[in-house]
Write an enzyme that holds these catalytic residues in place. Structure first.
Site, PDB file in Angstrom:
ATOM      1  N   ASP A 166       9.754 -38.317  46.591  1.00 32.72           N
ATOM      2  CA  ASP A 166       9.192 -37.574  45.466  1.00 32.72           C
ATOM      3  C   ASP A 166      10.077 -36.366  45.137  1.00 32.72           C
ATOM      4  OD1 ASP A 166       6.636 -37.230  43.828  1.00 32.72           O
ATOM      5  OD2 ASP A 166       6.750 -35.268  44.777  1.00 32.72           O
TER       6      ASP A 166
ATOM      7  N   GLU B 247      13.228 -40.383  43.447  1.00 29.85           N
ATOM      8  CA  GLU B 247      12.707 -39.975  42.145  1.00 29.85           C
ATOM      9  C   GLU B 247      13.548 -38.768  41.735  1.00 29.85           C
ATOM     10  OE1 GLU B 247       8.838 -38.210  39.791  1.00 29.85           O
ATOM     11  OE2 GLU B 247       9.466 -37.374  41.680  1.00 29.85           O
TER      12      GLU B 247
HETATM   13  C1  GLC Z   1       6.295 -36.444  41.259  1.00 31.60           C
HETATM   14  C2  GLC Z   1       5.076 -37.327  41.289  1.00 31.60           C
HETATM   15  C3  GLC Z   1       3.995 -36.651  40.506  1.00 31.60           C
HETATM   16  C4  GLC Z   1       3.688 -35.324  41.138  1.00 31.60           C
HETATM   17  C5  GLC Z   1       4.943 -34.465  41.263  1.00 31.60           C
HETATM   18  C6  GLC Z   1       4.726 -33.316  42.181  1.00 31.60           C
HETATM   19  O1  GLC Z   1       6.850 -36.326  40.011  1.00 31.60           O
HETATM   20  O2  GLC Z   1       5.397 -38.601  40.816  1.00 31.60           O
HETATM   21  O3  GLC Z   1       2.843 -37.439  40.415  1.00 31.60           O
HETATM   22  O4  GLC Z   1       2.754 -34.640  40.371  1.00 31.60           O
HETATM   23  O5  GLC Z   1       6.002 -35.207  41.811  1.00 31.60           O
HETATM   24  O6  GLC Z   1       4.639 -33.757  43.506  1.00 31.60           O
END
Ligand code: GLC
Ligand code: CA
Length: 535
Positions: free
Chosen positions: A201, A275
């Site tokens: 994440d 991500e």
């Molecule tokens: C990422 C997740 C999202 C979350 C953010 C903070 O983007 O996919 O759902 O709110 O991180 O952790």
């Protein structure tokens, strides 16, 4: 069979556990609920599941606010349930990817609670970004949180802590070696429990620079980072090059260390996908250099218009940029953070795009419910739970629409999801979207996904690169057809609102819309549809 690792061209099914299946009637999906539906998951033809967080959490941000990364939140079950889920997945030859959240903890994590108690200057505060207020009482800098509002919250003794997201999600200080040591412990914990990989994440956010410097245009930057704010292309690009808290080069050292950890498990082929919303696009390839992570999400298709020029560019760029580091691209049409693809570009278009993308090299991510063609849930503001809705104080309705629980069976809401009241309401209009209903309808989105994934395995996994078909690229702005060949398959997508003839040779294998006709030796592709031909 080829010998590439399992993740190389996998189809990965993203499960948002709270919305998948509720096993105990409390209105929220849980781990035993996921386990009980693994036969369904397997029947889709996917290779792996990615589970959004199920760790101990006050759930201010859907579990992405982790209070104990090495335990299961009671709302989802317990560690035994997690072990059971993994074991049942493995019995079905499904891999399991866990979601790890290294940018921040929940404010309920013991470290943060200890930091609050220990006070300014303490070792406990050094695990986070605590700073004194300016002399005039204002926060250390002017950054705006991704969810809106200031990135800083003041504690009783006057210091501020940094949170790029909600105030309940204090950012960790990755300059402190204790932080990495703790995360490596967490990675090993889950690998030892059986998981096969990780989705990382906010992988681009761990290292911050210039924390004590104001940004010249914090509101512009905040808008540029939000997909739901329209902005001039050049202006957005210019602003995105100035983000002081994303994509700092220091993050790559962390992933090099992690890669060694993953590789130390040898044949288990532990993988990780980042991500990383980074800019310019070439920067994403740095996360998948040979000694770093295995995959990085390509988010372009979450926002791309259904237009041949746009889609050609997205696909071409992603394949060619990844090739420079010897990696394969990833494709995702939906996830838990963005509007569902069927609502965003239309139902037929969403099917066409899915079939187009399933033919491409690399890994495909499918967000649970996407296979049913689900639209976004229609919610009242009083139903909403996303902190983005509460903090933005304005136009953003947040991400709850994509997180409405799945409809499984029957004619009445909540369609078998729960015997209780679902945590977000499921509209009665979803009657024809249930798994049960779609299984009885050979024209359903569910059948399209199942058939396509089977054909993809049979003909395309490991089939190498694509060749764009000349005939479909006349260079005009509004080309109706986009077409490529790969291995023995020719894929043709008709983006227009009328039927289109094409020269594709071979036998029709699958089509996302109505039937393909033949006329004067040409194939007639229905409007807003994709077809695969086998030569
Ligand atoms: C990422 C997740 C999202 C979350 C953010 C903070 O983007 O996919 O759902 O709110 O991180 O952790
Ligand atoms: Ca439950």
């Amino acid at each position: 069979m080829n010998s590439s690792p399992w993740w190389k061209e996998a189809t990965i099914y993203q499960i948002y556990p709270r919305s998948f299946f509720d096993s105990n009637g409390d209105g929220e999906g849980d781990l035993p609920g996921v386990t009980s539906k693994l036969d369904y998951v397997k029947s889709l033809g996917v290779d792996a599941i990615w589970l959004s967080p199920f760790y101990t959490s006050p759930n201010k941000d859907g579990g992405y606010d982790v209070a104990n990364p090495r335990d299961v939140d009671p709302r989802f079950g317990n560690l035994e349930d997690a072990k059971e889920l993994i074991a049942h997945a493995h019995q079905r030859d499904l891999r399991v990817i866990a979601d790890i959240v290294p940018n921040h903890f929940s404010d309920q994590h013991v470290w943060f609670q200890a930091a609050l108690k220990a006070g300014p200057g303490s070792k406990e505060r050094e695990r986070f970004h605590f700073y004194d207020a300016h002399a005039d009482g204002t926060p250390p800098n002017n950054w705006i949180s991704i969810f809106g509002g200031p990135s800083w919250t003041q504690v009783e003794d006057g210091q501020f802590y940094l949170h790029l997201f909600d105030s309940s999600q204090p950012d960790l200080n990755w300059e402190n070696p204790e932080v990495n040591a703790d995360f490596e412990k967490t990675l090993r914990f889950w690998i030892d429990l059986g998981v096969d990989g990780f989705r990382i994440d906010v992988a681009h956010g761990l290292i911050k620079e210039d924390v004590l410097t104001n940004h010249p245009d914090p509101q512009g930057l905040s808008d540029a980072l939000r997909l739901d704010v329209a902005m001039d292309f050049e202006k957005r690009n210019a602003l995105l090059l100035t983000v002081p808290f994303f994509d700092r080069q220091g993050v790559h050292e962390i992933y090099r260390k992690w890669r060694k950890l993953f590789d130390s498990y040898g044949e288990r082929n532990i993988m990780a996908v980042a991500e990383a919303w980074v800019h310019p696009p070439v920067n994403a390839t740095r996360y998948v250099r040979a000694d770093e992570l295995h995959q990085v999400f390509n988010f372009d298709l979450l926002t791309a218009e259904f237009n041949s020029d746009v889609l050609f560019d997205v696909v071409e760029r992603s394949i060619s940029l990844n090739a420079t580091v010897n990696a394969l691209p990833t494709w995702a049409l939906s996830n838990h953070d963005s509007p569902r693809v069927a609502s965003r570009i239309g139902d037929e278009q969403a099917r066409a795009l899915a079939l187009f993308v399933f033919g491409l090299p690399g890994s495909t991510y499918v967000f649970a419910g996407q296979e049913l063609g689900l639209p976004d849930g229609q919610l009242q503001d009083s139903d909403r739970q996303d902190p983005m809705f509460f903090r933005s104080n304005g136009p953003s309705k947040g991400r709850d629409g994509a997180r409405v629980p799945l409809p499984w069976s029957g004619d009445t809401t909540p369609f078998g999801f729960s015997t209780g009241k679902p945590w977000l309401p499921i509209s009665q209009s979803w009657k024809d979207f249930t798994v049960e209903h779609e299984l009885t309808d050979p024209k359903s989105s569910l059948h399209l996904y199942k058939n396509a994934l089977e054909l993809r395995k049979e003909f395309l996994v490991g089939a190498g690169g694509i060749t764009w078909l000349e005939s479909s690229r006349h260079g005009s702005k509004e080309d109706a057809l986009l077409s490529y060949s790969r291995g023995p398959i020719t894929v043709v997508m008709n983006l227009s609102d009328s039927v289109q003839e094409c020269d594709a040779a071979g036998k029709l294998l699958i089509v996302s819309g109505a039937n393909v006709d033949a006329r004067d030796g040409k194939k007639v592709i229905p409007a807003r549809s994709t077809a695969w031909f086998l030569t």
